[in-house]
Write a protein that holds these residues in place. Structure first.
Motif, PDB file in Angstrom:
ATOM      1  N   ARG A 188      83.356  17.537  12.741  1.00 38.47           N
ATOM      2  CA  ARG A 188      84.368  18.595  12.614  1.00 38.47           C
ATOM      3  C   ARG A 188      83.715  19.973  12.498  1.00 38.47           C
ATOM      4  NH1 ARG A 188      89.758  17.113   9.530  1.00 38.47           N
ATOM      5  NH2 ARG A 188      90.058  19.253  10.139  1.00 38.47           N
ATOM      6  N   PHE A 200      92.725  20.944  14.695  1.00 42.84           N
ATOM      7  CA  PHE A 200      92.050  20.143  13.677  1.00 42.84           C
ATOM      8  C   PHE A 200      93.038  19.330  12.855  1.00 42.84           C
ATOM      9  CE2 PHE A 200      88.264  22.872  14.297  1.00 42.84           C
ATOM     10  CZ  PHE A 200      87.367  21.845  14.518  1.00 42.84           C
ATOM     11  N   ARG A 209      84.106  22.983  15.144  1.00 43.23           N
ATOM     12  CA  ARG A 209      84.600  24.288  14.694  1.00 43.23           C
ATOM     13  C   ARG A 209      83.739  25.414  15.261  1.00 43.23           C
ATOM     14  NH1 ARG A 209      87.385  25.926   9.399  1.00 43.23           N
ATOM     15  NH2 ARG A 209      88.754  24.595  10.518  1.00 43.23           N
TER      16      ARG A 209
END
Length: 160
Positions: free
Chosen positions: A109, A128, A113
């Motif tokens: 993640r 997300f 990002r």
């Protein structure tokens, strides 16, 4: 400084999840397991964010986010299991693989990002969120099913 705060936030989240997971492994799962499904109810409210007119997400972006979340749910599902213990109760199994799966999920993640940093923050947040929904929902549902199977086995053993 701004790039450090999400990392600190994620470290705190990982620590809290691991702490909660270790505490839960010491206690039996109570009831019929329906409390495992409660987070799904709370996640449902965030889906309304897709109705936000400021979001300009394409069907492709939403679909890819959901597919990516489903792929991420596989290690979580594989590392979440339950067991009978000597007191006849059902407990979550302790698993080091779960810790690695969770840390890997957070690292992925964070990498995404920074890779997708050109997107609008609201759109990035919704993508997300969709990824999170797509891995939490199958993981919780399968965990519930695994627990219910053990609960049924315990019931059949006790009735014999």
């Amino acid at each position: 400084m701004q790039s450090i705060s999400p990392v600190i936030f994620m470290v705190v989240i990982i620590a809290l999840v691991l702490w909660r997971r270790m505490r839960a492994a010491a206690k039996p799962v109570k009831g019929n397991g329906y409390r495992m499904l409660l987070p799904l109810l709370f996640l449902g409210f965030g889906i309304l964010g897709l109705l936000n007119p400021q979001l300009h997400l394409t069907v492709k972006e939403v679909t890819l986010s959901l597919l990516f979340g489903l792929i991420l749910s596989v290690p979580m599902i594989m590392t979440t299991n339950y067991e009978f213990r000597e007191d006849g109760q059902i407990y979550p199994k302790k698993s080091k693989a779960f810790i690695f799966a969770l840390v890997g999920l957070i690292v992925i993640r964070l990498a995404l990002r920074s890779y997708l940093s050109g997107l609008d923050p609201a759109e990035l947040g919704m993508l997300f969120y969709l990824i999170a929904v797509a891995y939490v929902v199958p993981w919780r549902v399968v965990s519930f099913v695994k627990y219910r199977k053990l609960l049924a086995q315990r019931g059949s053993v006790l009735s014999q």
